[in-house]
Design a protein around this motif. Structure first.
Motif, PDB file in Angstrom:
ATOM      1  N   ALA A 127       0.842  -1.203   0.000  1.00 33.17           N
ATOM      2  CA  ALA A 127       0.000   0.000   0.000  1.00 33.17           C
ATOM      3  C   ALA A 127       0.876   1.251   0.000  1.00 33.17           C
ATOM      4  N   ALA A 128       1.937   1.242   0.820  1.00 27.63           N
ATOM      5  CA  ALA A 128       2.848   2.384   0.846  1.00 27.63           C
ATOM      6  C   ALA A 128       3.539   2.553  -0.497  1.00 27.63           C
ATOM      7  N   LEU A 129       3.926   1.454  -1.116  1.00 24.17           N
ATOM      8  CA  LEU A 129       4.592   1.518  -2.412  1.00 24.17           C
ATOM      9  C   LEU A 129       3.655   2.052  -3.494  1.00 24.17           C
ATOM     10  N   ALA A 130       2.404   1.611  -3.459  1.00 29.76           N
ATOM     11  CA  ALA A 130       1.438   2.098  -4.444  1.00 29.76           C
ATOM     12  C   ALA A 130       1.243   3.609  -4.325  1.00 29.76           C
ATOM     13  N   ASP A 131       1.310   4.129  -3.100  1.00 32.06           N
ATOM     14  CA  ASP A 131       1.159   5.562  -2.890  1.00 32.06           C
ATOM     15  C   ASP A 131       2.283   6.362  -3.544  1.00 32.06           C
ATOM     16  N   ARG A 132       3.469   5.770  -3.596  1.00 32.21           N
ATOM     17  CA  ARG A 132       4.651   6.520  -4.032  1.00 32.21           C
ATOM     18  C   ARG A 132       5.131   6.155  -5.424  1.00 32.21           C
ATOM     19  N   THR A 133       4.338   5.373  -6.151  1.00 34.63           N
ATOM     20  CA  THR A 133       4.661   5.055  -7.546  1.00 34.63           C
ATOM     21  C   THR A 133       3.441   5.332  -8.416  1.00 34.63           C
ATOM     22  N   ASP A 134       3.662   5.332  -9.715  1.00 35.70           N
ATOM     23  CA  ASP A 134       2.586   5.679 -10.642  1.00 35.70           C
ATOM     24  C   ASP A 134       2.167   4.537 -11.562  1.00 35.70           C
ATOM     25  N   ASP A 135       3.140   3.793 -12.080  1.00 35.16           N
ATOM     26  CA  ASP A 135       2.845   2.851 -13.147  1.00 35.16           C
ATOM     27  C   ASP A 135       3.265   1.411 -12.866  1.00 35.16           C
ATOM     28  N   ILE A 136       4.273   1.215 -12.059  1.00 30.03           N
ATOM     29  CA  ILE A 136       4.814  -0.119 -11.876  1.00 30.03           C
ATOM     30  C   ILE A 136       3.805  -1.025 -11.173  1.00 30.03           C
ATOM     31  N   SER A 194      -2.102 -18.015   7.517  1.00 29.75           N
ATOM     32  CA  SER A 194      -2.185 -16.943   8.507  1.00 29.75           C
ATOM     33  C   SER A 194      -3.312 -15.962   8.233  1.00 29.75           C
ATOM     34  N   ARG A 195      -3.955 -16.053   7.065  1.00 32.91           N
ATOM     35  CA  ARG A 195      -5.149 -15.270   6.755  1.00 32.91           C
ATOM     36  C   ARG A 195      -6.208 -16.218   6.196  1.00 32.91           C
ATOM     37  N   SER A 196      -7.471 -15.910   6.453  1.00 30.06           N
ATOM     38  CA  SER A 196      -8.532 -16.714   5.855  1.00 30.06           C
ATOM     39  C   SER A 196      -8.612 -16.440   4.355  1.00 30.06           C
ATOM     40  N   ALA A 197      -9.253 -17.338   3.625  1.00 35.37           N
ATOM     41  CA  ALA A 197      -9.421 -17.140   2.182  1.00 35.37           C
ATOM     42  C   ALA A 197     -10.258 -15.900   1.896  1.00 35.37           C
ATOM     43  N   ALA A 198     -11.333 -15.675   2.682  1.00 39.48           N
ATOM     44  CA  ALA A 198     -12.169 -14.495   2.472  1.00 39.48           C
ATOM     45  C   ALA A 198     -11.377 -13.218   2.714  1.00 39.48           C
ATOM     46  N   LEU A 199     -10.538 -13.209   3.756  1.00 40.25           N
ATOM     47  CA  LEU A 199      -9.736 -12.023   4.037  1.00 40.25           C
ATOM     48  C   LEU A 199      -8.721 -11.770   2.928  1.00 40.25           C
ATOM     49  N   LEU A 200      -8.131 -12.825   2.374  1.00 39.62           N
ATOM     50  CA  LEU A 200      -7.220 -12.623   1.251  1.00 39.62           C
ATOM     51  C   LEU A 200      -7.945 -12.030   0.053  1.00 39.62           C
ATOM     52  N   GLY A 201      -9.192 -12.458  -0.157  1.00 33.38           N
ATOM     53  CA  GLY A 201      -9.989 -11.860  -1.219  1.00 33.38           C
ATOM     54  C   GLY A 201     -10.237 -10.381  -0.980  1.00 33.38           C
ATOM     55  N   GLN A 202     -10.595 -10.034   0.251  1.00 33.66           N
ATOM     56  CA  GLN A 202     -10.781  -8.625   0.602  1.00 33.66           C
ATOM     57  C   GLN A 202      -9.488  -7.837   0.382  1.00 33.66           C
ATOM     58  N   THR A 203      -8.389  -8.405   0.819  1.00 33.25           N
ATOM     59  CA  THR A 203      -7.099  -7.736   0.702  1.00 33.25           C
ATOM     60  C   THR A 203      -6.743  -7.491  -0.762  1.00 33.25           C
ATOM     61  N   ALA A 204      -6.941  -8.511  -1.599  1.00 31.35           N
ATOM     62  CA  ALA A 204      -6.640  -8.360  -3.019  1.00 31.35           C
ATOM     63  C   ALA A 204      -7.521  -7.286  -3.657  1.00 31.35           C
ATOM     64  N   ALA A 205      -8.806  -7.272  -3.289  1.00 39.78           N
ATOM     65  CA  ALA A 205      -9.719  -6.264  -3.832  1.00 39.78           C
ATOM     66  C   ALA A 205      -9.299  -4.860  -3.415  1.00 39.78           C
ATOM     67  N   THR A 206      -8.904  -4.708  -2.150  1.00 39.51           N
ATOM     68  CA  THR A 206      -8.538  -3.391  -1.639  1.00 39.51           C
ATOM     69  C   THR A 206      -7.233  -2.897  -2.259  1.00 39.51           C
ATOM     70  N   LEU A 207      -6.239  -3.781  -2.358  1.00 35.72           N
ATOM     71  CA  LEU A 207      -4.975  -3.375  -2.963  1.00 35.72           C
ATOM     72  C   LEU A 207      -5.133  -3.075  -4.455  1.00 35.72           C
ATOM     73  N   GLN A 208      -6.030  -3.787  -5.119  1.00 38.94           N
ATOM     74  CA  GLN A 208      -6.291  -3.473  -6.521  1.00 38.94           C
ATOM     75  C   GLN A 208      -6.919  -2.087  -6.652  1.00 38.94           C
ATOM     76  N   GLU A 209      -7.846  -1.782  -5.760  1.00 39.07           N
ATOM     77  CA  GLU A 209      -8.477  -0.451  -5.766  1.00 39.07           C
ATOM     78  C   GLU A 209      -7.447   0.627  -5.437  1.00 39.07           C
ATOM     79  N   HIS A 210      -6.670   0.387  -4.399  1.00 40.39           N
ATOM     80  CA  HIS A 210      -5.721   1.392  -3.927  1.00 40.39           C
ATOM     81  C   HIS A 210      -4.614   1.668  -4.943  1.00 40.39           C
TER      82      HIS A 210
END
Length: 333
Positions: free
Chosen positions: A49-58, A69-85
């Protein structure tokens, strides 16, 4: 043309800002994507998330997050959020990791790793599609879960890691990509046949499964120092990270070296373990030496049939100067 990506280091960096700075440098040099492995130290989600904030295209991605260490549903949420962010730049890499991490660090039983990976891919895909997830698997059970926001667009791809024949076959059958770590060129070729078989079982074209070859690299004018750093790195993984790197190396025809390195490291004889990483074994698994030599070796690995992307990784003891010099030496032309 084979893509050039970067595995961000998890060790020897003083601050999160240093890790993010390496990603910024990779973007400036024209690399296609940066990956962050989640082992010890900083977590992958905050870092990316920090890297996405400080880059543009990569592109940004996990390589890998484990499936315990994470549930499957939480990994889905995480992937969705990082894709949005990240504005659509995220790619999810997941896998079971191994007992040393799952049992030793997270206190979870390392059971059914292949089935767990398969079911995690299923559930994460359903979450990312915006579906209600009612899933009754052998490992994963989820009832009534659905994202409370629109699903990400585009939906991020899901890669898996794998070292053994069945794990790689699973990647070919169900995943969007496969991450290959600790392979010789011949060893990769053997496992690529497993990937091909898996794709066939899934009625897919193996060319649609993106392969990322994770390659330890170290390029310095002092070529011997670069090789020593890479040698130490390989000895640590084979000797200190459980048994799966040892076993993978043995399957590739280096059984004696794999066993000796592992036994010496476990006995606390690090010098002997490092010494058993011969020049031939080092060159079979890594690209280390002078910048000119490393560029040539990276090109050799990139030319292996089936490799879609090289992920440049760094010795665990590499400081920022070593990392920067290596990034510059093997940057995309």
């Amino acid at each position: 043309m084979t893509a050039r990506t970067v595995h961000l280091p998890v060790a020897a960096q003083d601050a999160l800002d240093d890790v993010v700075g390496i990603g910024e440098r990779a973007e400036a040099l024209g690399y296609d994507r940066v990956w962050f492995p989640e082992t010890w130290g900083r977590d992958a989600v905050t870092t990316l998330a920090a890297l996405a904030d400080r880059t543009d295209d990569i592109g940004v991605g996990t390589s890998i997050v484990n499936t315990y260490s994470r549930s499957a549903a939480l990994l889905g949420q995480t992937a969705a959020t990082l894709q949005e962010h990240s504005g659509g730049r995220f790619r999810l890499g997941l896998g079971p990791s191994g007992p040393a991490v799952v049992e030793g660090w997270h206190g979870e039983s390392f059971g059914n790793p292949l089935k767990r990976t398969r079911e995690y891919v299923d559930v994460v895909r359903k979450v990312l599609a915006g579906e209600q997830v009612d899933y009754d698997g052998d490992v994963v059970q989820t009832r009534g879960f659905r994202l409370r926001q629109d699903p990400p667009e585009p939906v991020p791809d899901i890669d898996v890691t794998g070292m053994g024949p069945k794990a790689v076959e699973l990647a070919g059958r169900f995943a969007d990509g496969w991450h290959a770590l600790m392979f010789t060129r011949d060893g990769f070729a053997d496992r690529y046949e497993d990937l091909r078989r898996g794709a066939s079982l899934g009625d897919r074209d193996v060319g649609d499964v993106r392969t990322t070859f994770v390659l330890p690299c170290c390029a310095l004018e002092d070529g011997e120092r670069a090789r020593d750093l890479a040698r130490q790195h390989l000895a640590f993984y084979v000797g200190g990270m459980g048994t799966f790197y040892r076993d993978a190396l043995a399957r590739q025809g280096h059984e004696d070296a794999a066993e000796t390195i592992h036994e010496a490291w476990q006995a606390g004889d690090r010098e002997r373990a490092v010494g058993r990483v011969s020049d031939d074994l080092l060159d079979a698994l890594a690209a280390a030496g002078t910048p000119e030599t490393v560029r040539e070796r990276v090109a050799d690995f990139a030319a292996v049939d089936g490799v879609d992307a090289i992920a440049v990784s760094f010795p665990r003891a590499a400081d920022r100067e070593v990392i920067d010099r290596t990034l510059e030496a093997v940057a995309p032309e």
